[in-house]
Design an enzyme around this catalytic site. Structure first.
Site, PDB file in Angstrom:
ATOM      1  N   HIS A 158       0.819  -1.218   0.000  1.00 26.61           N
ATOM      2  CA  HIS A 158       0.000   0.000   0.000  1.00 26.61           C
ATOM      3  C   HIS A 158       0.853   1.268   0.000  1.00 26.61           C
ATOM      4  O   HIS A 158       0.440   2.297  -0.543  1.00 26.61           O
ATOM      5  CB  HIS A 158      -0.931  -0.002   1.215  1.00 26.61           C
ATOM      6  CG  HIS A 158      -2.183   0.791   1.023  1.00 26.61           C
ATOM      7  ND1 HIS A 158      -2.252   1.931   0.244  1.00 26.61           N
ATOM      8  CD2 HIS A 158      -3.441   0.613   1.515  1.00 26.61           C
ATOM      9  CE1 HIS A 158      -3.485   2.419   0.263  1.00 26.61           C
ATOM     10  NE2 HIS A 158      -4.226   1.638   1.022  1.00 26.61           N
ATOM     11  N   ASP A 393      -9.603  -7.181 -17.414  1.00 27.78           N
ATOM     12  CA  ASP A 393      -9.830  -8.315 -18.322  1.00 27.78           C
ATOM     13  C   ASP A 393      -8.496  -8.804 -18.889  1.00 27.78           C
ATOM     14  O   ASP A 393      -7.850  -8.108 -19.669  1.00 27.78           O
ATOM     15  CB  ASP A 393     -10.763  -7.877 -19.448  1.00 27.78           C
ATOM     16  CG  ASP A 393     -11.078  -8.995 -20.426  1.00 27.78           C
ATOM     17  OD1 ASP A 393     -10.541 -10.113 -20.273  1.00 27.78           O
ATOM     18  OD2 ASP A 393     -11.850  -8.746 -21.366  1.00 27.78           O
TER      19      ASP A 393
END
Length: 446
Positions: A158, A393
């Site tokens: 993070h 995708d």
């Protein structure tokens, strides 16, 4: 018993072209103590049981190597600066982990809440317990399910990026994996990744106008203020088993919540967004279900993107941590008795407080005072539903499920497949609070 996942291969993937060899400083916001953990995504894909697995793995690994060229800090290693002033990344093209695995699970098992917090833990087999001990900041695991479908686990440190930055990276990485060989070498990253971490550092040679530095940030930043633990709050969340929950709110239910909030609000403040009413509803349901003393202070902390709130605005493609925490705060008594409109108003006001000056003061607080949010009475909520994760995708279609690897005490708002106006809310609550939380979150009462 956890998931049965078998690791077939684990390899280090490095940038496929030469990248700069340098040490890059992370910003004051990147270096915050509470960001020293890994964002863990789990994306589940369906509808390609006949996919050539070997070819898919080769495409994904090649795409990862290509993506690591402009995103070369992900292939570096994070460490503390020698002077202790923050964090930096040593960029020497050290590489990231890529794991291929297989599992006995099928795709339809991911549509409901996991049975326990860590059920899907092994879909990201390599955990980074401490980001400062030399582990790769990025891990990617492609797991083949028993029905021929696939799950992709991604862990990103993070302190290198926020949700928006990590989603931009994942979408470029995925687009590369589904790009034809002829266009692969000419691929253009959109947006082009921008480092520029200095833009979110405190202004140089500008001492704080207040000499009383120790408590000052507490007064203007309730997200950093400590509140008394009147009921063993921390011990309860540490010692009691947490039960994962998952609820979908569609457009109709979100409109119902708005009506309830409107009916319990002053008319001048009743123009609420779906995020404001939903986060307030979840916060109230959570707070009421825990059955805490009426004078216990509760907080809802949620991330606010500041890319457009600072002046000048941050450049497109900035993938570092560019958020601050909004904080709604009240007593259990008021949260319970004053209705949904009151809680929604607190969320709305917390958002409205955040402007360029607010961000500057947060940067000062975290860089000078090492300010960090408390965990007493706190529900942390993060909106993953607006990051673009539902578009990732890899040539296997869009993911049918998007969520965290582990369902924890932090609440996540997630996208719902093929329902652009719907949101899935996941959070793990103590076992003793689960039945009441489930009842309250399903009932749209004031």
């Amino acid at each position: 018993m956890g998931s049965l996942v078998h690791v077939k291969e684990a390899t280090i993937v490095t940038p496929c072209e030469p990248t700069p060899s340098r040490v890059l400083s992370l910003s004051a916001l990147d270096s915050q103590l509470f960001l020293r953990f890994t964002i863990e995504y789990l994306l589940v894909y369906e509808g390609h049981p006949g996919l050539d697995q070997r070819a898919t793995v080769a495409r994904v690994k090649a795409a990862l190597g290509k993506a690591l060229v402009p995103y070369y800090p992900f292939a570096g290693r994070v460490r503390a600066k020698p002077d202790g002033s923050g964090l930096e990344v040593v960029c020497r093209a050290q590489g990231v982990w890529f794991v291929e695995a297989s599992s006995d699970h099928s795709v339809n098992e991911f549509g409901r809440a996991p049975r326990f917090v860590t059920q899907w833990r092994k879909f990201l087999s390599f955990q980074v317990a401490d980001v400062l001990k030399g582990a790769p900041p990025l891990v990617v695991q492609l797991t083949w399910l028993k029905d021929g479908n696939a799950a992709l686990g991604v862990g990103i440190t993070h302190c290198l990026c926020d949700g928006i930055g990590s989603a931009e990276f994942l979408n470029s990485f995925a687009e590369l994996a589904s790009t034809s060989q002829t266009k692969f070498s000419e691929f253009k990253f959109k947006p082009k990744p921008v480092w520029d971490r200095h833009l979110l550092n405190p202004a140089p040679c500008k001492p704080s106008r207040n000499n009383n530095n120790n408590n000052n940030h507490s007064l203007s930043h309730p997200e950093f203020n400590r509140v008394p633990d009147l009921c063993g709050f921390q011990a309860r969340f540490s010692n009691e088993r947490l039960v994962p929950t998952s609820f979908i709110f569609n457009k109709t239910s979100l409109n119902e919540l708005k009506k309830v909030a409107f009916s319990t609000s002053r008319l001048s403040e009743a123009n609420y967004t779906s995020f404001e009413v939903l986060s307030a509803h979840i916060w109230r349901s959570w707070g009421r279900a825990l059955n805490l003393p009426s004078n216990q202070i509760l907080k809802l902390l949620f991330s606010i993107n500041v890319r457009e709130r600072v002046k000048p605005s941050l450049p497109s493609g900035y993938y570092g941590n560019a958020f601050v925490l909004g904080c709604a705060q009240t007593s259990v008594k008021d949260l319970t008795e004053k209705g949904l409109g009151y809680a929604t108003m607190l969320v709305k006001r917390a958002k409205e407080r955040v402007d360029g000056e607010f961000v500057k003061s947060v940067v000062e607080s975290v860089s000078q005072g090492r300010a960090s949010p408390d965990s007493v009475g706190v529900l942390i909520l993060s909106q993953w539903s607006r990051l673009g994760l539902e578009k990732v995708d890899f040539g296997m279609g869009r993911p049918v499920q998007v969520g965290p690897v582990c369902c924890d005490r932090y609440c996540l708002l997630l996208p719902v497949f093929n329902q652009t106006d719907a949101v899935k809310a996941t959070v793990a609550v103590p076992t003793s609070a689960y039945p009441r939380y489930e009842h309250l979150v399903r009932s749209f009462c004031s």
